[in-house]
Design an enzyme around this catalytic site. Structure first.
Site, short mmCIF file in Angstrom:
data_model
loop_
_atom_site.label_atom_id
_atom_site.label_comp_id
_atom_site.label_asym_id
_atom_site.label_seq_id
_atom_site.Cartn_x
_atom_site.Cartn_y
_atom_site.Cartn_z
N HIS A 165 -3.56 -5.16 0.22
CA HIS A 165 -3.06 -5.62 1.52
C HIS A 165 -3.12 -7.16 1.55
O HIS A 165 -4.05 -7.74 2.11
CB HIS A 165 -3.91 -5.05 2.65
CG HIS A 165 -3.68 -3.60 2.91
ND1 HIS A 165 -2.76 -3.15 3.83
CD2 HIS A 165 -4.25 -2.50 2.36
CE1 HIS A 165 -2.77 -1.83 3.84
NE2 HIS A 165 -3.67 -1.41 2.96
N CYS A 203 0.84 -1.20 0.00
CA CYS A 203 0.00 0.00 0.00
C CYS A 203 0.88 1.26 0.00
O CYS A 203 1.44 1.63 -1.02
CB CYS A 203 -0.97 -0.04 1.19
SG CYS A 203 -2.32 1.16 1.06
N GLU A 243 -1.63 -9.18 3.35
CA GLU A 243 -1.55 -9.75 4.70
C GLU A 243 -2.90 -10.20 5.23
O GLU A 243 -2.99 -11.08 6.09
CB GLU A 243 -0.91 -8.75 5.67
CG GLU A 243 -1.74 -7.52 5.99
CD GLU A 243 -1.50 -6.34 5.05
OE1 GLU A 243 -1.76 -5.19 5.44
OE2 GLU A 243 -1.05 -6.59 3.92
#
Length: 554
Positions: A518, A380, A520
């Protein structure tokens, strides 16, 4: 009606209700049950999207773009169910819903009150989120005794009264502190916490006793006697070295059997298979390799702000039996430094964030990693920093920046879509008084990867989905210039309008990749995530090559 396990907490906050609830959910899922989870938060914010990470930690994003509490991240890492905005409800959203109904006249002129209107809305949200599952776990945020959580506690009391113990179970997580001066575990805080619950009509069925060490049988019997809870339902939950060992500890004490028996689910629940969690624990405790990763961010003094990033890095190591040590670095402190803080790491990750504080440090971090051939992973804001770095230091646009930080930048390589998508080519004026919530690109979105790129190789397919949370984008007016200067645009939105992934060719750098999404949020200990696995592999290869960063810097 879906059987509901209501999880409350007592004595103090931060005992780990979310992880304990998720661990029980993982055991029930491992017995073949279809499980979902839900968080009820007592704060008046509609969602945590505008809350400071210093106060609240990470904002977790679901597929449908909901900005939620970080506990939903724990839930999705422990169970396979993909959650949505239905699974995260705040006091703010409850009151917003009720007020909207009142304005429409849905209550037919009645005086709107906490009981029944607020509690009915809470119950409606619980039913909506849990319908169609074998079991649902509903965590109540905060600590018993807090004024703001009372409507939620009243609502779940009503559910238990109406549905009975075969459809609603109360599980209370409490603290059994060890007083070192006395050399004793003290049960009195737990007794008082249960007393507080009983004063509002809730008798726990199960107690999870958090402590620094295992609670002895004698203390468990004492707790059972004073709280009117069965001794077998007083569960010891001591501190552990490996988070993913908690499901085994709870199962060993029969917690899942208590749930299955009370809800009469024996015909649905099969034998437990916790092998995936056992493998994760074994890989953590017996690594074959180790790497150190620098995480250069804005909130490193409050690491909960990067909870999913930290977990995803460790997941990437688990898949390769590699211990991942995280070195947290404050981006702002790197500004004006000699970057020596990066000289002893095997890889560098720059996570997401907002605002100008520390951004120049992130740009310098990208430059350092790029010039010294250090594996770099930008997420990001970390991607935007990499683009600014490349524009300034390779393309030669010295004033390149993001309009988030410099509205007068002569070369805004990062900006709001409205700032570079106008027909005339002029920058549109921003409305600084607009709401912060609801103005971002949020949720799961598809992107197409370019053949032959590192990203395409890591994912192993042409089209992938990732979750997003950002306002600013790669400015397409600079796409051709940056590509001509050697930056590879490896991923774009399906309509070809938004840049999703950039990287350097492997002839120029061994592993340099940055993405706008993102990833994650989709990493789990079961499978990891291809980008994190690839990043940790690159860090291992750098370490194995025997070239410390200090030598490269020299």
């Amino acid at each position: 009606m879906t059987p509901l396990i209501f999880v409350t907490g007592g004595v103090v906050s931060s005992l780990g209700k979310g992880i304990a609830a998720a661990s029980l959910a993982a055991i029930l899922e491992a017995r073949g049950l279809k499980v979902t989870m839900m968080k009820l938060d007592p704060y008046i914010n509609v969602d945590p999207g505008t809350m400071s990470p210093f106060q609240h930690g990470e904002v977790y994003v679901t597929d449908d773009g909901a900005e939620t509490d970080l506990d939903l991240g724990h839930y999705e890492r422990f169970v396979r169910t993909r959650l949505s905005r239905k699974n995260s409800v705040t006091t703010g959203r409850i009151y917003e819903n009720v007020i909207r109904k009142e304005r429409r006249g849905d209550y037919l002129g009645a005086t709107v009150q906490v009981i029944p209107h607020i509690t009915d809305e809470i119950r409606r949200c619980i039913d909506e989120a849990t319908e169609g599952f074998d079991v649902a776990l509903v965590e109540i945020g905060g600590t018993v005794g807090d004024i703001e959580s009372l409507p939620f506690l009243e609502a779940i009391r009503q559910v238990r009264t109406e549905r009975g113990p075969e459809k609603a179970l109360f599980m209370h997580l409490t603290l059994v502190p060890y007083i070192s001066a006395a050399g004793e575990l003290k049960t009195k805080p737990t007794q008082h916490s249960v007393k507080e619950l009983r004063s509002i009509g809730i008798q726990p069925d199960v107690l999870l006793c958090r402590s620094e060490q295992a609670v002895p049988d004698s203390e468990r019997r004492k707790i059972a006697q004073f709280t009117n809870v069965s001794e077998r339902a007083v569960i010891s939950v001591p501190d552990v070295d490996v988070l993913y060992s908690i499901p085994m500890g709870l199962h060993a004490q029969g917690l899942d059997d208590i749930v299955v028996n009370q809800f009469k689910l024996a015909d649905k629940a099969g034998p437990v298979d916790l092998s995936m969690w056992e493998d994760a624990v074994d890989a953590t405790l017996n690594p074959l390799d180790a790497v150190t990763i620098a995480v250069v961010g804005k909130y490193v003094d409050h690491q909960d702000a990067y909870k999913s990033v930290g977990e995803a890095l460790k997941h990437g190591g688990l898949r390769q039996r590699t211990k991942v040590t995280l070195k947290w670095l404050e981006a702002q402190e790197l500004e004006g430094s000699d970057m020596a803080a990066l000289a002893d790491v095997d890889g560098i990750l720059v996570p997401g964030g907002f605002g100008d504080r520390g951004f120049e440090g992130k740009v310098l971090t990208s430059q350092y990693a790029r010039e010294h051939k250090v594996p770099y992973f930008g997420i990001c804001y970390g991607m935007q920093a990499a683009v600014v770095d490349y524009a300034r230091h390779v393309l030669g646009l010295e004033g390149a920046n993001s309009t988030e930080n410099d509205r007068q930048s002569p070369d805004p390589v990062i900006g709001l879509i409205t700032e570079w998508r106008t027909a005339s080519g002029d920058v549109e004026k921003r409305d600084d008084k607009s709401d912060l919530g609801g103005t971002m690109r949020l949720g799961l979105q598809e992107q197409r990867l370019k053949p032959g790129t590192l990203a395409r190789e890591l994912y192993g397919k042409d089209v992938v989905e990732e979750r997003h949370r950002h306002r600013y984008e790669f400015n397409n007016r600079y796409r051709t210039q940056l590509e001509d200067a050697g930056l590879v645009i490896a991923g774009k939105s399906m309509d070809d309008t938004l840049v999703e992934v950039v990287e350097l060719p492997r002839s120029a750098h061994p592993w340099f990749l940055a993405c706008q999404a993102h990833p994650e949020f989709l990493s789990t200990p079961r499978a990891g995530h291809p980008l994190f696995i690839g990043f940790i592999r690159a860090a291992r290869e750098r370490k194995a090559a025997g070239q410390p960063l200090a030598e490269a810097h020299a």
